[in-house]
Design an enzyme around this catalytic site. Structure first.
Site, short mmCIF file in Angstrom:
data_model
loop_
_atom_site.label_atom_id
_atom_site.label_comp_id
_atom_site.label_asym_id
_atom_site.label_seq_id
_atom_site.Cartn_x
_atom_site.Cartn_y
_atom_site.Cartn_z
N HIS A 1 18.14 9.91 25.27
CA HIS A 1 19.20 10.91 25.42
C HIS A 1 20.56 10.23 25.57
CE1 HIS A 1 20.54 15.05 26.70
NE2 HIS A 1 21.60 14.31 26.98
N HIS B 1 19.73 20.39 25.92
CA HIS B 1 20.28 20.31 27.26
C HIS B 1 19.85 21.61 27.92
CE1 HIS B 1 22.72 17.19 25.50
NE2 HIS B 1 23.30 16.94 26.65
N ASP C 1 22.44 8.90 28.66
CA ASP C 1 23.32 10.07 28.53
C ASP C 1 24.76 9.67 28.19
OD1 ASP C 1 23.94 12.74 28.41
OD2 ASP C 1 23.92 13.10 30.56
N TRP D 1 32.44 12.04 31.02
CA TRP D 1 31.53 12.41 32.10
C TRP D 1 31.20 11.24 33.02
CZ3 TRP D 1 31.17 14.05 27.06
CH2 TRP D 1 31.32 15.44 26.86
FE FE2 Z 1 23.56 14.97 27.63
#
Ligand code: FE2
Length: 433
Positions: free
Chosen positions: A57, A210, A309, A315
């Site tokens: 991911h 997600h 991720d 993020w």
């Molecule tokens: Fe993600």
């Protein structure tokens, strides 16, 4: 004559003094102390030879964009999404490709040779899709890159998103993505799951959504995802990513849900670095950890992988493509500290992640691709403890990357010497399995 013979390796299952023989890009023999002529011979010195790391991911369209156009001040998922929205109009294909290729170089150096990346399709231009398809083509000799059509702003919420997602699939994006918890209502979220699973079934594609990436204990989209996987005969082809709301759910409901997920053969991907960073942001104290119920999912027979991720993006400001760092965090957040649980954490960034991606011929068995990483560690637990140096990285039997062994030269009065952080000279606990 063999192309490559690796001798005196320790394998992740604990076998020591093992030889791995390579011919024509494939593993042709795995046995103790094999002697045979080979073009290249490598003495592994008892270190751990593992199949390469796999990241189930990732977001390669956003990677290495940290600070563009500004930094996430609140640290929340929602500000990250808003920030990505500010960055999107400023993206160029060249810059996107350059950043993605730079990340792929990091990945190779860290023995990470397969990555499933989500790519945002909520952009009429499909700029990121084109760019990552180009990156996929360029890195194909050394990284298996799989793309997920990801409607970041919601397939129902964002105008044109469904049409864009279909166009992305037409262009060769591999997997159907989604983000039901970002749709406007719980009902719309459920409708998006149904719609996207039906699309995947029609096209014979895998699904990776997600799902329930929030602290809301009442978020129920993974239930719908598991139900749709069963209804549409997609068992084993559907992945629920993040699933952070499961952390906060009522225990009785979670026990019912996990049984449904197991029946549907759902794969689960937790993203420990990001979950522990983004979730619990509305809490005072105690602050929730936010990671899904990894030990309980594994105990139910569900395939669980850990993903990275994000690396240096809207993020998350840190990261380096090191899946051992990801697994190390997962181990701590889930309190998976027994010997067998720590080994499961290593599996979560190798074999389990390969299952999520549906990689063929992955592993250290005869007939598998000759892809591996030699770690400066004596076993998977030590690899996690040290985030061990990747001494050698091989793809199809050819050396892709190498790093010098780490050691510290000490300058202590009367005690000159070098410290090797591996347990070479320390008693090893015999692995229980
Ligand atoms: Fe993600």
């Amino acid at each position: 004559m063999l192309d490559l013979l690796i001798q005196n390796a320790t394998l992740p299952d604990g076998r020591q003094g093992m030889s791995v023989a390579v011919q024509d890009d494939k593993i042709v023999e795995v046995s103790p102390d094999l002697q045979a002529p080979a073009q290249h011979t490598l003495d592994a010195q008892g270190y751990l030879l593992s199949p390469p790391f796999v990241d189930a991911h990732f977001h390669m369209d956003a990677t290495l964009s940290y600070g563009l156009p500004r930094v996430n001040q609140s640290g929340t998922l929602l500000e990250g999404i808003a920030l990505w929205g500010e960055l999107k109009p400023l993206l160029t294909a060249d810059a996107l490709i350059e950043r993605a290729l730079a990340y792929c170089d990091w990945a190779v150096a860290k023995g990470l040779l397969a990555i499933r990346t989500h790519v945002d399709v909520c952009d009429e231009r499909l700029l990121a899709v084109d760019a990552l398809l180009e990156v996929k083509r360029q890195v194909a000799p050394y990284i298996d890159l799989q793309l997920v059509a990801f409607p970041q702003d919601g397939v129902l919420r964002a105008p044109g998103a469904l049409a864009n997602l279909k166009r992305a699939l037409d262009q060769g994006v591999d997997v159907v993505g989604g983000i039901p918890h970002f749709e406007r209502t719980m009902a719309d979220g459920a409708a998006s799951v149904k719609l996207l699973c039906e699309l995947a079934a029609e096209r014979g594609l895998q699904v990776d959504m997600h799902c329930d990436e929030s602290d809301d204990p009442l978020s129920r989209h993974v239930e719908t995802l598991a139900f749709e996987a069963q209804r549409l005969g997609l068992q084993g082809r559907v992945t629920g990513s993040h699933l952070t709301s499961m952390h906060s759910m009522d225990n009785y409901y979670a026990s019912k849900l996990i049984a449904l997920m197991a029946e549907s053969q759902l794969h689960a991907v937790a993203n420990p670095l990001i979950n522990i960073t983004l979730q619990g942001r509305h809490d005072t104290y105690p602050k929730r950890r936010g990671m899904t119920r990894v030990p309980e999912l594994l105990a139910a027979g569900i395939n669980v992988a850990f993903g990275h991720d994000c690396v240096m993006d809207p993020w998350y400001s840190l990261g380096s493509g090191d899946m051992l760092e990801v697994a190390h965090m997962g181990l701590h957040v889930a309190q998976m500290t027994s010997q067998s649980a720590m080994r499961q954490c290593f599996d979560a960034v190798t074999v389990n992640a390969a299952r999520v991606m549906g990689l063929e011929n992955y592993g250290l068995q005869v007939g598998c691709h000759a892809d591996f990483v030699l770690l400066q560690a004596r076993d998977p637990i030590e690899a996690l403890r040290l985030r061990a140096t990747r001494l050698k990285v091989f793809k199809r039997g050819r050396l892709l990357a190498e790093s010098p062994a780490s050691a510290s030269q000490l300058h202590l009065a009367g005690r000159p010497g070098q410290t090797d952080w591996t347990s070479n000279n320390a008693p090893l606990i015999s692995p229980s399995r």
